[in-house]
Every structure is written in structure tokens, then in C-alpha cells.
Scaffold this active site. Structure first.
Site, short mmCIF file in Angstrom:
data_model
loop_
_atom_site.label_atom_id
_atom_site.label_comp_id
_atom_site.label_asym_id
_atom_site.label_seq_id
_atom_site.Cartn_x
_atom_site.Cartn_y
_atom_site.Cartn_z
N MET A 219 -8.00 10.01 8.06
CA MET A 219 -7.40 10.71 9.20
C MET A 219 -7.19 12.18 8.82
O MET A 219 -6.38 12.88 9.45
CB MET A 219 -6.09 10.04 9.60
CG MET A 219 -6.30 8.59 10.04
SD MET A 219 -5.09 8.01 11.24
CE MET A 219 -3.62 8.13 10.28
N LEU B 97 -6.52 15.76 3.79
CA LEU B 97 -7.03 15.16 2.56
C LEU B 97 -6.30 15.69 1.32
O LEU B 97 -5.94 16.87 1.25
CB LEU B 97 -8.54 15.45 2.43
CG LEU B 97 -9.41 14.97 3.60
CD1 LEU B 97 -10.89 15.24 3.31
CD2 LEU B 97 -9.19 13.49 3.91
N HIS B 98 -6.05 14.79 0.38
CA HIS B 98 -5.37 15.15 -0.87
C HIS B 98 -6.13 14.49 -2.03
O HIS B 98 -7.20 13.89 -1.82
CB HIS B 98 -3.91 14.71 -0.82
CG HIS B 98 -3.71 13.29 -0.37
ND1 HIS B 98 -4.17 12.22 -1.10
CD2 HIS B 98 -3.16 12.77 0.75
CE1 HIS B 98 -3.87 11.10 -0.48
NE2 HIS B 98 -3.26 11.39 0.67
N HIS C 5 -7.50 11.01 -1.54
CA HIS C 5 -8.78 10.94 -0.82
C HIS C 5 -9.93 11.39 -1.73
O HIS C 5 -11.03 10.84 -1.67
CB HIS C 5 -8.75 11.85 0.41
CG HIS C 5 -7.78 11.41 1.46
ND1 HIS C 5 -6.60 12.08 1.70
CD2 HIS C 5 -7.81 10.38 2.33
CE1 HIS C 5 -5.95 11.48 2.68
NE2 HIS C 5 -6.66 10.45 3.08
N GLN D 198 -3.47 3.74 16.52
CA GLN D 198 -2.75 3.06 15.45
C GLN D 198 -1.35 3.61 15.21
O GLN D 198 -0.67 3.21 14.27
CB GLN D 198 -3.56 3.09 14.16
CG GLN D 198 -3.67 4.45 13.49
CD GLN D 198 -4.63 4.40 12.31
OE1 GLN D 198 -5.83 4.33 12.49
NE2 GLN D 198 -4.11 4.47 11.10
N ASP E 284 -2.68 1.64 0.64
CA ASP E 284 -2.52 0.95 1.91
C ASP E 284 -3.03 -0.48 1.73
O ASP E 284 -4.06 -0.87 2.30
CB ASP E 284 -3.27 1.68 3.02
CG ASP E 284 -2.72 3.08 3.23
OD1 ASP E 284 -1.50 3.23 3.33
OD2 ASP E 284 -3.52 4.03 3.25
N GLN F 133 -3.55 -2.69 4.81
CA GLN F 133 -4.73 -2.23 5.56
C GLN F 133 -6.01 -2.71 4.88
O GLN F 133 -6.94 -3.19 5.54
CB GLN F 133 -4.72 -0.70 5.64
CG GLN F 133 -6.02 -0.11 6.15
CD GLN F 133 -5.92 1.38 6.41
OE1 GLN F 133 -5.40 1.77 7.44
NE2 GLN F 133 -6.42 2.20 5.51
N VAL G 82 -3.57 6.91 -6.36
CA VAL G 82 -3.36 8.09 -7.21
C VAL G 82 -1.90 8.50 -7.07
O VAL G 82 -1.36 8.52 -5.96
CB VAL G 82 -4.28 9.26 -6.80
CG1 VAL G 82 -4.07 10.45 -7.72
CG2 VAL G 82 -5.75 8.82 -6.86
O1 PAF Z 1 -6.11 4.92 6.20
C1 PAF Z 1 -6.39 5.70 7.14
O2 PAF Z 1 -6.45 6.91 6.98
C2 PAF Z 1 -6.63 5.12 8.53
O3 PAF Z 1 -5.81 4.03 8.77
C3 PAF Z 1 -8.10 4.78 8.80
C4 PAF Z 1 -8.60 3.68 7.87
C5 PAF Z 1 -8.95 6.01 8.62
C6 PAF Z 1 -8.27 4.27 10.24
O4 PAF Z 1 -7.87 5.24 11.15
#
Ligand code: PAF
Length: 311
Positions: A30, A33-34, A37, A61, A150, A153, A176
Site C-alpha cells: 500500500m 515503503l520502508h 518492504h 480493507q 502481518d 494476513q 524487519v
Molecule cells: O499488506 C499490505 O500492504 C496490504 O494488506 C496488501 C497485501 C497490499 C493488500 O492491500
């Protein structure tokens, strides 16, 4: 590196890459970024020929509109990070491209989503599994990379891909952390200096539970009490949940025996943080009569300031 905003555009790039015989790696994000990511991207870069990162703040979400509205966005900085790490294409659609009308079809993963974040963020995982399905359909990756921070997820996406026969390998990437243990998150930038100082207590609480388990506590309530005591000692933190769950279906365990996840969520001011520690038996080392602590070990993580894999 190309930045593509349309579904047709990214599909055309995927077609070209496939025609050249390349495998497709995919990191859905999303944005904001850090270094966490960056670890996902680095692992993906090493694992596929053509690497796509999606940057899309998925409205579906978010259970709270204010959280959606204040989610950090910085495409130029995100693009610079992606470029520096060898990403081939960014897919950065607008909401209207992904959801041109009302979305009448949703993907719901049962049971895995009942507890932990699923219990406190109604609709969150339905939104995640729906957008990840759409992204998989658009990008058609061979491998997709998800962070272990996550953890629920990751479990949801794995289950969804297996149940729906999606032809994609789901690759987990270790969390991390900052030097003081705080897991990297796009939400950390919202913490005030005081809150930032308090925030690592969540990780310390998880470690206290892990230590109790490694010390032989099979009773989850006894182990959890150790973590709750750590959180209670930090006035700026309000615990949302602290659970010991099965690593696949994310249901609380009655007794700690096999691999488990110690997972927590806590509010620090108006910022919600999540984190987890996975504990698993050391393979092949289960002497008769051994205490759990002799045979359980924490899975390593990557520290932002070191390459050590040990907790
Ligand atoms: O983890 C995330 O950044 C989000 O939940 C994802 C997997 C990109 C879905 O929007």
C-alpha cells in the site's frame, strides 16, 4: 523501471515478459515503503525475472474512514526505493481503476479470519483477500511475497490461494525490526517521540510470552500473563489482544505443543500496531520427558541495523 496506472498497461508488460520467457515476481503493497518492504523486494528480486510492485491503498480493507484518509502516500519516494532495488514495474492504480463501480464480488476466508485482527477490524480481511485476488488476476505472478509481520494476513492469503487453486507460490519474508525491537510499519511515522519510545513494549510483551513458553509454560493463560504484565507497565500502550494461536488457522491453542504464533495488537496513542513471534519445536530434538522450553525455539528475524537472524 515503468510506473503503470492502468490494468491494461500492466497486463501488456506481463504479456511481454512472459513472451520473453520470464517468470513474474510480485510484491503487493500500500506504499509508504520502508526497509521492511525493501526486504520483501530484495527477496522477490532474487526469486523472479520480472518484478512488479503494486502500490495501492485499498479502501476495501479499512474498517475506519479516518485510518484510510490518513494513510501515508508518497509515490515519488516509493518509486525511488523501488528503482534503487531493481524493480521492473510499479503498478499504481487509482481507486477508480480497481473499483470502477460497486464491487459486488468478495472473497471471504473463513475461520482463519475469526480471531486476532479479524475480530477487531470487521471486513478487513475480506477487503484484503478481495484486492489480493484482483491483483493476482491482473498480474498473474508466479511468486508473491508477503511479510511475516502481518502473520494473519499471510495465513489468510496462503489459505485463499490453496483453497481457490491460485497458480501462485506465496513466499513469506521475515519481519524487519528497529534496533530496539519495534517492527517496521508504515504506521510508525505517526508516533510522537514519546509514543515511539513506548512502542517497543509490544515486542517486549511478545518476547515475555515466548520466554515463558520456552521456560516450560504449556498453559497459554500463564504464558500470556507475562506479556500482559509488560504491557500494563507501559502507560502509553493500550493492549487490544495478546493471543497464542495455531500458525495455520490462527485459532487460540488450549496447550502449547507444536508451532505457535504469539500475536499482539496494541494502541499507542491513536496508532494501532501489530506484531508477532513464532515459536516452533526444534526439529528432531524432543527427548522423552523434556520440558517445552528445551525443545521450542523462536524463529529469527532480520534487524534493520544488522544481518543477524537471531532474536
Ligand atoms: O499488506 C499490505 O500492504 C496490504 O494488506 C496488501 C497485501 C497490499 C493488500 O492491500
Amino acid at each position: 523501471m515503468r510506473i503503470v496506472k492502468s490494468i491494461d498497461g500492466i497486463r501488456a508488460l506481463v504479456r511481454e515478459a512472459r513472451a520473453a520467457g520470464e517468470t513474474i515476481g510480485f510484491v503487493p503493497t500500500m506504499g509508504a515503503l520502508h526497509a521492511g518492504h525493501a526486504a520483501l523486494i530484495d527477496q522477490a528480486r532474487a526469486g523472479a525475472d520480472f518484478l512488479i510492485v503494486s502500490i495501492f491503498v485499498n479502501p476495501l480493507q479499512f474498517d475506519r474512514e479516518d485510518d484510510y484518509q490518513r494513510y501515508a502516500k508518497n509515490l515519488p519516494a516509493d518509486a525511488a526505493l523501488c528503482e534503487s532495488r531493481g524493480v521492473d514495474a510499479i503498478f499504481a492504480p487509482e481507486a477508480a481503476e480497481m473499483y470502477p463501480g460497486s464491487q459486488r464480488t468478495h472473497v471471504d476466508v473463513e475461520r482463519v479470519t475469526d480471531r486476532l485482527c479479524g475480530q477487531f477490524r470487521p471486513g478487513h480481511f475480506r477487503g484484503v483477500s478481495t484486492v489480493v485476488t484482483k491483483l493476482f488476476n491482473i498480474v498473474q505472478p508466479d511468486k508473491a511475497y508477503f511479510g511475516e509481520k502481518d502473520a494473519q494476513q499471510l495465513a489468510v492469503v496462503r489459505r485463499m490461494a490453496a483453497d481457490l487453486n491460485m497458480p501462485v507460490e506465496i513466499v513469506p519474508v521475515p519481519t524487519v525490526r528497529e534496533a530496539d525491537g519495534l517492527a517496521l510499519s508504515s504506521r510508525n511515522v505517526r508516533l510522537t517521540a514519546e509514543e515511539r519510545r513506548a512502542a517497543p513494549a509490544l515486542y517486549r510483551a511478545l518476547l515475555a510470552v515466548a520466554n515463558a513458553i520456552e521456560g516450560g509454560a504449556c498453559d497459554p493463560e500463564r504464558a500470556k500473563a507475562e506479556g500482559l504484565a509488560v504491557l500494563a507497565g507501559e502507560p502509553l500502550i493500550r493492549s487490544e489482544y495478546l493471543e497464542i494461536v495455531d500458525v495455520e488457522d490462527m485459532q487460540p491453542v488450549a496447550s502449547v505443543r507444536g508451532p505457535v504464533l504469539v500475536a499482539g495488537a496494541a494502541w499507542v496513542g491513536s496508532t494501532r500496531l501489530i506484531d508477532n513471534v513464532r515459536i516452533e519445536p526444534i526439529a528432531g530434538s524432543q527427548p522423552a520427558g523434556a520440558a517445552v522450553g528445551d525443545t521450542m525455539i523462536r524463529r529469527g528475524f532480520r534487524n534493520q541495523t544488522s544481518t543477524s537472524n537471531e532474536v
